[in-house]
Design an enzyme around this catalytic site. Structure first.
Site, PDB file in Angstrom:
ATOM      1  CD  GLU A 172      -2.959  -1.079   2.336  1.00 20.32           C
ATOM      2  OE1 GLU A 172      -3.002  -0.058   3.025  1.00 20.32           O
ATOM      3  OE2 GLU A 172      -3.720  -2.038   2.504  1.00 20.32           O
ATOM      4  CD  GLU A 362      -3.774  -5.803   4.074  1.00 24.13           C
ATOM      5  OE1 GLU A 362      -4.613  -4.942   4.425  1.00 24.13           O
ATOM      6  OE2 GLU A 362      -2.552  -5.649   4.184  1.00 24.13           O
TER       7      GLU A 362
HETATM    8  O1  IFM Z   1      -4.498  -2.955   9.139  1.00 24.59           O
HETATM    9  C1  IFM Z   1      -4.408  -2.453   7.851  1.00 24.59           C
HETATM   10  C2  IFM Z   1      -3.225  -3.063   7.129  1.00 24.59           C
HETATM   11  O2  IFM Z   1      -2.032  -2.847   7.803  1.00 24.59           O
HETATM   12  C3  IFM Z   1      -3.092  -2.472   5.746  1.00 24.59           C
HETATM   13  N1  IFM Z   1      -4.335  -2.540   5.028  1.00 24.59           N
HETATM   14  C4  IFM Z   1      -5.528  -2.080   5.700  1.00 24.59           C
HETATM   15  C5  IFM Z   1      -5.653  -2.739   7.060  1.00 24.59           C
HETATM   16  C6  IFM Z   1      -6.926  -2.259   7.764  1.00 24.59           C
HETATM   17  O3  IFM Z   1      -6.917  -0.892   7.924  1.00 24.59           O
END
Ligand code: IFM
Length: 459
Positions: A172, A362
């Site tokens: 990210e 994710e």
């Molecule tokens: O916890 C975070 C993660 O570290 C990166 N992506 C989003 C998740 C939720 O906010």
């Protein structure tokens, strides 16, 4: 009608990666263990007023000491893969120089422990815990950080690459650059738009250089980047709102996708940035865009929600505002539950960018979970969230998106950055006072979904 777990599972390819994900600072604790140096998140979380409740990652889930039990827990879920990140300051306490053998040894044990349990390790090289010494020397807005990152990537790939076959360079970059350097709500907490554009460029450059380092030191391993992406939609069917949605998409999605896939920075967003664009700031050197576009094996997608926007002249440099959608369901973070947008997103990525493979690295939701008197954690909203997003992902696959895996975020409740421990994303509940782990009802659902159909070896 909600599909049965077996009928939902049957909609995915036989050789599919099914996993859970975490990151180092969010779970490990042991901030100075075995010679680890401080990261920007150690500094930031210890700065009063930065993190909700004054929480820090000093202990987090104490995973640094409890990793064996946690790997057993992962195994018990029936997944075949585990995505975790390596803390750069454990490997290089100041971000440069020789490897700290004791720090590296932790990940060595972790990888061996995963393999011994039949789990495929997915290693993220950078999930935001930049060594503080590198931040002191200029951080991501400085070009040197990209080169330091490549050196670190070479160390990790060299140490783990005989057993790890999947590396994610950067997690990210939008969050690291924008929230960390423009909005100041993440470490290192700066509010400087120009610096955030420079940071984004160097995160992408670091990604490209790290792809080369992984190729050189872990031949045969697959490597890619993980982007947080949210499909953007107009609030109203007007030309103005459509244009606003395109600006939102340019800023949050295409800014990273286009250069990674060889198209350079999107001209429409550069125009909006004016003197802050990377070219105008003079940070793009000859060869940078080719480096950033180094061929990758997959694109990792972190998807939680969508963006619905409307034109709002004068509202920030993008002239738009986010809209709350009447009648929609929202998670505890105030993020809209929008599974259809996952289908749209994956099909668009397949069609527009043709990545080697797509992985959802994710996906998950936070809700205010509590442990009931009988010891159970009942979180039906989270189960519904997973069900609906997996069904949406199956739709994308049926529509032609080459999706090869899915990682639920997260294995367990953890340090949710600026929100501290308030926001729980886990399949497993963590009592941060006792470190007791309790499988939530959603975790049982995920386990039953996977084990009922006996997950095999990932592709
Ligand atoms: O916890 C975070 C993660 O570290 C990166 N992506 C989003 C998740 C939720 O906010």
């Amino acid at each position: 009608m909600t599909p049965t777990p077996a009928s939902l599972f049957a909609r995915f390819p036989a050789r599919f990666t099914w996993g859970v994900a975490t990151s180092s600072y969010q779970i490990e604790g042991a901030p100075a263990g075995d010679g680890k140096g401080p990261s920007i998140w150690d500094t930031f979380s210890h700065t009063p007023g930065r993190v909700s409740g004054g929480d820090t990652g000093d202990t987090a889930c104490d995973h640094y000491h409890r990793w064996e039990g946690d790997l057993d827990l992962i195994r018990s879920l029936g997944v075949n893969a585990y995505r975790f990140s390596v803390a750069w300051p454990r490997v290089q306490p100041t971000g440069r120089g020789p490897a700290n053998a004791a720090g590296l040894a932790f990940y060595d044990r972790l990888v061996d422990g995963l393999l011994a349990r039949g789990l495929t390790p997915w290693v993220t090289l950078y999930h935001w815990d930049l060594p503080q010494a590198l931040e002191d020397a200029g951080g991501w807005p400085s070009r040197d950080t990209a080169h330091a990152f490549a050196d670190y990537a070479a160390i990790v790939a060299g140490a783990l690459g005989d057993r790890v076959r999947h590396f994610i360079t950067v997690n990210e970059p939008w969050v690291a650059a924008h929230l960390g350097y423009a909005e100041g709500i993440h470490a290192p907490g700066h509010r400087d738009h120009g610096a955030s554009i420079r940071a984004a460029h160097h995160l992408l450059l670091g990604h490209g250089l790290a792809v080369g380092a992984v190729r050189a030191h872990a031949p045969g391993a697959q490597v890619g980047i993980t982007l947080n992406l949210a499909a953007a939609y107009p609030s109203r069917d007007t030309p103005e709102d459509h244009a606003a949605a395109r600006r939102q998409d340019g800023f949050a999605n295409r800014w990273y996708l286009d250069p990674v896939f060889g198209r350079g920075y999107p001209a429409d967003v550069c125009e909006l940035l004016g003197r802050l664009s990377p070219e105008a700031q003079g940070v793009v050197r000859a060869g940078d865009l080719e480096t950033i576009a180094a061929p990758t094996d997959f694109l990792g997608v972190n998807m939680y929600s969508r963006a619905v926007v409307r034109d709002a002249p004068g509202r920030g440099w993008l002239d738009l505002e986010q809209v709350r959608v009447e009648g929609s369901e929202y998670t505890g973070f105030g993020w809209e539950v929008a599974p259809q947008s996952l289908t749209d997103l994956m099909l668009r990525l397949e069609h527009d960018y043709e990545p080697g493979a797509l992985y959802v690295t994710e996906n998950g939701a936070t809700y205010p979970d509590t442990v009931d008197a009988d010891g159970q954690v009942r979180d039906p909203e989270r189960t519904r969230y997973f069900q609906s997003h997996l069904a949406a992902l199956a739709d994308a696959i049926s529509g032609g998106a080459k999706v090869s895996g899915y990682f639920a975020w997260s294995l367990m409740d953890n340090f949710e950055w600026a929100e501290g421990y308030d926001k729980r994303f886990g399949l497993v509940h963590v009592d941060f006072a006792t470190q007791a782990r309790t499988l939530k009802a959603s975790g049982r659902w995920y386990r039953d979904f996977l084990t009922r159909a006996a997950v095999g070896t990932p592709g």
